[in-house]
Design an enzyme around this catalytic site. Structure first.
Site, PDB file in Angstrom:
ATOM      1  N   GLY A  84      -3.510   2.026  -4.569  1.00  0.00           N
ATOM      2  CA  GLY A  84      -3.768   0.862  -4.772  1.00  0.00           C
ATOM      3  C   GLY A  84      -4.301   0.360  -6.153  1.00  0.00           C
ATOM      4  O   GLY A  84      -4.964  -0.731  -6.447  1.00  0.00           O
ATOM      5  N   SER A 105       0.093   4.700  -5.358  1.00  0.00           N
ATOM      6  CA  SER A 105       0.859   3.825  -6.318  1.00  0.00           C
ATOM      7  C   SER A 105       1.958   4.346  -6.577  1.00  0.00           C
ATOM      8  O   SER A 105       2.837   4.153  -7.925  1.00  0.00           O
ATOM      9  CB  SER A 105      -0.116   3.562  -7.588  1.00  0.00           C
ATOM     10  N   GLY A 158       1.937   2.307  -0.128  1.00  0.00           N
ATOM     11  CA  GLY A 158       1.160   0.951   0.252  1.00  0.00           C
ATOM     12  C   GLY A 158       1.874  -0.080  -0.155  1.00  0.00           C
ATOM     13  O   GLY A 158       2.900  -0.549   0.219  1.00  0.00           O
ATOM     14  N   GLY A 159       1.515  -0.601  -1.417  1.00  0.00           N
ATOM     15  CA  GLY A 159       1.821  -1.783  -2.118  1.00  0.00           C
ATOM     16  C   GLY A 159       3.236  -1.923  -2.157  1.00  0.00           C
ATOM     17  O   GLY A 159       3.796  -2.879  -1.675  1.00  0.00           O
ATOM     18  N   HIS A 206      -6.355   8.250   7.037  1.00  0.00           N
ATOM     19  CA  HIS A 206      -6.075   7.349   5.913  1.00  0.00           C
ATOM     20  C   HIS A 206      -7.621   7.205   5.038  1.00  0.00           C
ATOM     21  O   HIS A 206      -8.414   7.045   5.706  1.00  0.00           O
ATOM     22  CB  HIS A 206      -5.451   6.137   6.408  1.00  0.00           C
ATOM     23  N   GLU A 254      -8.668   4.781   3.546  1.00  0.00           N
ATOM     24  CA  GLU A 254      -9.488   3.417   3.780  1.00  0.00           C
ATOM     25  C   GLU A 254     -10.337   3.758   5.078  1.00  0.00           C
ATOM     26  O   GLU A 254     -11.190   3.119   5.329  1.00  0.00           O
ATOM     27  CB  GLU A 254      -8.277   2.362   3.981  1.00  0.00           C
ATOM     28  N   GLU A 301      -2.955  11.985  -0.585  1.00  0.00           N
ATOM     29  CA  GLU A 301      -3.166  10.888  -1.522  1.00  0.00           C
ATOM     30  C   GLU A 301      -4.768  10.823  -2.180  1.00  0.00           C
ATOM     31  O   GLU A 301      -5.586  10.647  -1.446  1.00  0.00           O
ATOM     32  CB  GLU A 301      -3.224   9.737  -0.476  1.00  0.00           C
ATOM     33  N   ASN A 350       2.934   2.213   4.525  1.00  0.00           N
ATOM     34  CA  ASN A 350       2.049   1.787   5.168  1.00  0.00           C
ATOM     35  C   ASN A 350       1.547  -0.058   4.908  1.00  0.00           C
ATOM     36  O   ASN A 350       1.127  -0.038   3.704  1.00  0.00           O
ATOM     37  CB  ASN A 350       0.741   2.473   4.745  1.00  0.00           C
ATOM     38  N   TRP A 351       1.636  -0.518   5.818  1.00  0.00           N
ATOM     39  CA  TRP A 351       1.699  -1.955   5.482  1.00  0.00           C
ATOM     40  C   TRP A 351       0.353  -2.642   5.378  1.00  0.00           C
ATOM     41  O   TRP A 351       0.093  -3.713   5.140  1.00  0.00           O
ATOM     42  CB  TRP A 351       2.451  -3.088   6.486  1.00  0.00           C
ATOM     43  N   LYS A 352      -0.677  -1.715   5.890  1.00  0.00           N
ATOM     44  CA  LYS A 352      -2.135  -2.137   5.999  1.00  0.00           C
ATOM     45  C   LYS A 352      -2.166  -3.112   6.812  1.00  0.00           C
ATOM     46  O   LYS A 352      -1.666  -3.789   7.561  1.00  0.00           O
ATOM     47  CB  LYS A 352      -2.599  -2.110   4.568  1.00  0.00           C
TER      48      LYS A 352
HETATM   49  C1  PEP Z   1      -1.550   3.917   0.901  1.00  0.00           C
HETATM   50  O1  PEP Z   1      -2.105   3.093   1.477  1.00  0.00           O
HETATM   51  O2  PEP Z   1      -1.368   5.032   1.596  1.00  0.00           O
HETATM   52  C2  PEP Z   1      -1.227   3.990  -0.521  1.00  0.00           C
HETATM   53  C3  PEP Z   1      -0.721   5.028  -1.185  1.00  0.00           C
HETATM   54  O3  PEP Z   1      -1.345   2.745  -1.014  1.00  0.00           O
HETATM   55  P1  PEP Z   1      -0.599   2.388  -2.751  1.00  0.00           P
HETATM   56  O4  PEP Z   1       0.917   2.873  -2.753  1.00  0.00           O
HETATM   57  O5  PEP Z   1      -0.665   0.915  -2.498  1.00  0.00           O
HETATM   58  O6  PEP Z   1      -1.534   3.283  -3.580  1.00  0.00           O
END
Ligand code: PEP
Length: 254
Positions: free
Chosen positions: A174, A214, A235-236, A96, A98, A168, A10-12
């Site tokens: 994040g 994470s 994500g990250g 998601h 966010e 999640e 997930n590049w956000k």
């Molecule tokens: C996400 O945005 O779905 C996510 C899991 O982010 P991160 O891996 O950065 O926690």
């Protein structure tokens, strides 16, 4: 039948016209090297076409981070599923954290989007998960169950073949804080039990439930080895090929 692991990046709201396609080429190479894992990238809308071109014929699903449920018309700023399909998108995220907690999406809106994605014949990655205060209040399973039942309202058992559930925990997204493999496994097993209650054991056993929060190369192998964890939403660590590649590899091995 064993579930094929699914790993999505997930590049956000990251990457640009140059770095997006470059990252996609690295992801394509890891997907090619790990055929045991299904790989997807969830790309910002403006770069979908360029990233699709960079992926070419590599086994990477092109994904969108959001969509609107109406097919077209006066919905300023929204993007329809037809537009996404026109850009060769096959997979779409709904719910998601966010979008739920920063942009204010409700369970009802998430359900309408989920139904629309499935009616368009696409794959839907429905995200669920509890806030820190909900976890501390012992509400993890209650929240997951509510979000699952609401998000999947009206989804048929046949359509479930194109649904991936992403658990999640919001406090882990994040933040660098990650659920322990035992806690994540327990939450996933509970989600699978809810799917069995909503559908049947064959559908519940066949549905991929992936973990997000994470996830990184250092913790991926242990989390992905859990029996009810069928991959990850990243994500990250999806923004660098050198981090995402080992997660895809760990999922392919698990
Ligand atoms: C996400 O945005 O779905 C996510 C899991 O982010 P991160 O891996 O950065 O926690």
């Amino acid at each position: 039948m064993p579930r094929k692991p699914y790993v999505g990046g997930n590049w956000k709201m990251n990457t640009d016209r140059v770095t997006g396609p470059a990252l996609a080429r690295e992801v394509a190479a890891s997907a090619q090297a790990n055929p045991g894992c299904e790989v997807a990238v969830f790309v910002p809308f403006p770069y979908l076409w360029a990233v699709g071109e960079a992926i070419g014929s590599a086994p990477v699903a092109l994904g969108a981070q959001d969509c609107y449920f109406e097919p077209g018309g006066a919905f300023t700023g929204e993007v329809s599923l037809g537009m996404l399909q026109d850009c060769r998108v096959t997979d779409v995220l709904t719910g998601h954290s966010e979008r739920r907690h920063v942009l204010g999406e409700t369970d009802e809106l998430i359900n309408r989007k989920t139904l629309a994605v499935l009616e368009a014949g696409m794959t839907c990655v429905l995200c669920i998960g509890e806030l820190l205060e909900e976890r501390e209040a012992g509400q993890t399973d209650v929240v997951n169950e509510r979000q699952l039942r609401a998000g999947l309202a009206g989804v048929t058992a046949v359509q479930m073949a194109r649904v991936v559930i992403a658990y999640e925990p919001v406090w882990a997204i994040g933040t660098g804080k990650v659920a322990t493999p035992e806690d994540a496994q327990a939450a996933h097993a509970r989600c699978r039990a809810v799917l069995e209650d909503l559908y049947d054991s064959i559908t519940a056993d066949a549905t991929r439930i992936i973990y997000g929060g994470s996830l990184k190369p250092a913790n991926a192998a242990e989390l992905l080895a859990q029996p009810d964890i069928d991959g990850g939403l990243v994500g990250g660590a999806s923004l660098k090929g050198a981090d995402f590649g080992p997660i895809v590899e760990a999922a392919g091995r698990a």
